[in-house]
Enzyme design. Structure first.
Site, PDB file in Angstrom:
ATOM      1  N   HIS A  56      57.401   6.656 -59.407  1.00 34.84           N
ATOM      2  CA  HIS A  56      58.180   6.351 -58.309  1.00 34.84           C
ATOM      3  C   HIS A  56      59.190   7.070 -57.464  1.00 34.84           C
ATOM      4  O   HIS A  56      59.228   7.877 -57.727  1.00 34.84           O
ATOM      5  CB  HIS A  56      58.564   5.111 -58.765  1.00 34.84           C
ATOM      6  N   THR A  78      62.793   6.811 -55.800  1.00 28.94           N
ATOM      7  CA  THR A  78      63.739   5.805 -56.615  1.00 28.94           C
ATOM      8  C   THR A  78      65.161   6.103 -54.945  1.00 28.94           C
ATOM      9  O   THR A  78      64.932   7.043 -54.754  1.00 28.94           O
ATOM     10  CB  THR A  78      65.279   6.402 -57.207  1.00 28.94           C
ATOM     11  N   HIS A 128      62.574  11.861 -54.143  1.00 31.36           N
ATOM     12  CA  HIS A 128      61.666  12.620 -54.883  1.00 31.36           C
ATOM     13  C   HIS A 128      61.126  12.385 -55.944  1.00 31.36           C
ATOM     14  O   HIS A 128      61.589  10.670 -55.969  1.00 31.36           O
ATOM     15  CB  HIS A 128      63.331  14.519 -56.072  1.00 31.36           C
ATOM     16  N   THR A 188      59.441  12.032 -60.670  1.00 35.42           N
ATOM     17  CA  THR A 188      59.334  12.353 -60.940  1.00 35.42           C
ATOM     18  C   THR A 188      58.250  12.553 -62.082  1.00 35.42           C
ATOM     19  O   THR A 188      57.599  11.753 -62.228  1.00 35.42           O
ATOM     20  CB  THR A 188      61.339  11.749 -62.372  1.00 35.42           C
TER      21      THR A 188
END
Length: 617
Positions: free
Chosen positions: A499, A501, A573, A575
């Protein structure tokens, strides 16, 4: 019988150089500043300043090119026709030749057998433009000037002649040419230019400044070789030169002295001789050369930051104002000179691409000055806030215009400035607000309320503050994971856990004040392929950082609603993994460069033990 004239003069004239090519009085008079073709060619080929003065504006004027305003399929056809004919490159070449020689033209080749007749644009059918040929004024001669004030071609040549390969003269009607002129003349009738009907080379008016700059740079370069001069005073030197063998002995003697100096730094001299070293001072010379270069920059009307590629001088100087003024001038040239010059060519191009001439098809020159991502986001916010103010919210803020009118205007504005990528295609699929069916009054009212206040359809009263975690799930996570696994990343986050954030506020806030991301048509978001992307290490997490102004904009709006953020900056970004294998250098991992498909925004409270739920596959 011959008459001999004797002129007596003194040292005053010699010192002041009167009567020479460096006569100090010569600067008070202006002569014809015409350069021969040889001088222009040699200057352009042999000196960097003339080349850049000619090439830079020609390149910059077409660099961003233009945007066609038409239906998507029409735009594709028009752009394909431009590529087939090489129009962009040929306009640049025509402008370059015009600036260099004084004029150039693009010949519109429609396959007509008699180019002496006017071009009939309405007879051009699909594929009717066969070729475009760039012609320099050195080979394309202007004919008789039209003096009929009622003529479209008044003050311009009635025809042009071109010598073909066999030496015959080909007469061409001006309607078949897109004409580009060089520097304007004060009065064509007073011009000493042998090529009547054309302009002058742009180098004519700047060549003196260029020569002065080149001469100054050359003198400074020569001074480098004279930076250190040894002076030795020898008693009886001139008397000794009367001896034929003295010179040989003298050279032998100082060869030995220089050899000794080179070995141990010691110079051997006679007691009566004197030795002195004179060093040239270079203090102030860089400033002098810079001033000459600035004069050339002003004469060429090109900012020094663009002409010289140097950083702007002075505290807090960015050079932005100079470049903006320069780009504004080029934009004006595009509208005032290039657009009229290309009128007939473009009319033929449209017919050649589409087979007809739709009235609504036109184009706009793309802005030469490009805004940064932050500037685009700020402009978007200003427009959105203005739309809310115009829409009104009732009471003290009355509605100033119908919601449908405001919606259509906003759609057009966002399509033209590219604020919302994909908006035009979405509008084509779902339609505009003003195009909704009459029985959709409830939906229209809801959309109108959203435009007035994005929080209106959520609740009218404040909600209980709570922590806030907003994310968008990555819909194409599987192909992104495969990209990194191929590079040796053994485990990654699961596809359904990957995902982006947007907010992570440990400070409780009212979610209703945050609202939803109402700028997206269906709630989802696609980040186009390409753009800035890099791999970074955020603590134990290996992440892929990418640029997305709309995510950054949304993050800032959530913070304005009261959300906290524990980091100094926000960088969108994804992860990838918390367990990067030992031995893999993150610098060698290639980030995913394809498009990133993101789902709708998901609001959740922050889970205290969210780290414990992380699992990799």
């Amino acid at each position: 019988m011959s008459i001999v004239a004797r002129i007596t003069d003194g040292l005053t004239s010699l010192v002041s150089r009167m009567g020479t090519d460096r006569d100090k009085a010569a600067t008070t008079f202006y002569g014809a500043p015409m350069l021969s073709d040889d001088q222009i060619a040699f200057g352009y080929d042999g000196s960097w300043l003339p080349r850049k003065i000619v090439d830079i504006p020609a390149f910059d004027s077409v660099r961003a090119w233009r945007d066609w305003q038409a239906k998507p399929e029409q735009i594709e056809a028009l752009e394909a026709e431009e590529k087939r004919l090489g129009l962009k490159a040929k306009v640049q070449e025509a402008r370059r030749l015009a600036r260099l020689w004084g004029g150039a033209a693009i010949m519109i080749g429609t396959g007509d057998l008699n180019p002496t007749l006017p071009l009939n644009m309405d007879r051009v059918s699909r594929g009717g433009v066969k070729y475009l040929t760039v012609l320099s004024c050195r080979f394309l001669a202007a004919g008789e000037i039209d003096r009929d004030p009622t003529s479209e071609w008044y003050g311009k040549p009635k025809y042009y002649t071109l010598a073909n390969a066999s030496g015959q003269q080909l007469t061409i009607h001006p309607s078949r040419l897109a004409i580009f002129l060089g520097a304007k003349q004060a009065d064509p009738d007073l011009s000493t230019n042998a090529r009547k009907g054309w302009g002058d080379s742009v180098l004519n008016s700047v060549i003196t400044e260029i020569k002065n700059t080149d001469a100054t740079a050359g003198n400074i370069a020569s001074l480098v070789f004279e930076a250190k001069v040894d002076v030795i005073r020898i008693p009886g030197f001139m008397q000794g030169m009367m001896d034929p063998g003295y010179e040989a002995r003298l050279l032998k003697r100082f060869t030995l002295a220089n050899t000794a100096k080179g070995i141990n730094g010691t110079i051997i001299l006679d007691k009566e001789e004197e030795y002195e070293t004179k060093a040239a001072s270079f203090a102030g010379l860089p400033d002098v050369l810079d001033r000459f270069l600035q004069i050339v920059s002003g004469a060429a009307d090109i900012p020094a930051t663009r002409l010289l590629g140097q950083a702007p001088a002075g505290m807090n100087a960015t050079g932005d104002s100079d470049l903006r003024n320069y780009y504004d001038r080029l934009s004006a040239d595009q509208e005032i000179e290039t657009t009229p010059a290309l009128y007939r060519l473009d009319e033929c191009l449209i017919r050649s691409a589409l087979g007809s001439r739709p009235d609504e098809v036109h184009y706009r020159w793309s802005p030469l000055w490009q805004m940064s991502a932050k500037e685009k986001a700020d402009v978007f916010k200003i427009k959105a806030d203005a739309a809310r103010a115009i829409a009104g919210s009732g009471g003290a803020s009355p509605q100033l215009m119908p919601i449908e009118v405001l919606s259509d205007a906003l759609v057009n504005a966002f399509i033209e400035d590219g604020s919302l990528p994909g908006l035009e295609a979405a509008i084509d699929e779902y339609g505009k607000l003003s195009e909704q069916e009459p029985d959709g009054d409830d939906e229209t009212a809801a959309l109108g309320a959203a435009l007035t206040d994005p929080n209106a359809r959520l609740a009218a009263n404040d909600a209980t503050p709570r922590t806030l975690y907003i994310r968008r799930d990555v819909k194409n996570a599987a192909e992104i994971i495969e990209h990194f696994k191929v590079q040796g990343v053994e485990t990654t986050l699961a596809a359904d856990d990957m995902h982006v954030t947007i907010a992570f506020s440990k400070t409780p806030i009212d979610w209703l004040k945050v609202g939803d991301d109402w700028g997206n048509v269906d709630g989802e978001l696609t980040i186009n392929a390409g753009g800035p992307r890099m791999m970074e290490q955020f603590g134990d997490a290996t992440v892929m950082v990418f640029g997305a102004w709309n995510l950054s904009y949304r993050h800032e709006r959530v913070k304005e609603a009261g959300a906290s953020w524990d980091h100094q900056d926000y960088n969108p970004h994804i992860t990838i993994t918390y367990a990067l294998p030992v031995g893999i250098d993150i610098a060698n991992i290639e980030p995913w460069k394809g498009k990133i498909e993101l789902g709708v925004e998901i609001f959740e409270e922050i889970k205290p033990n969210w780290h414990a739920e992380i699992a990799e596959v």
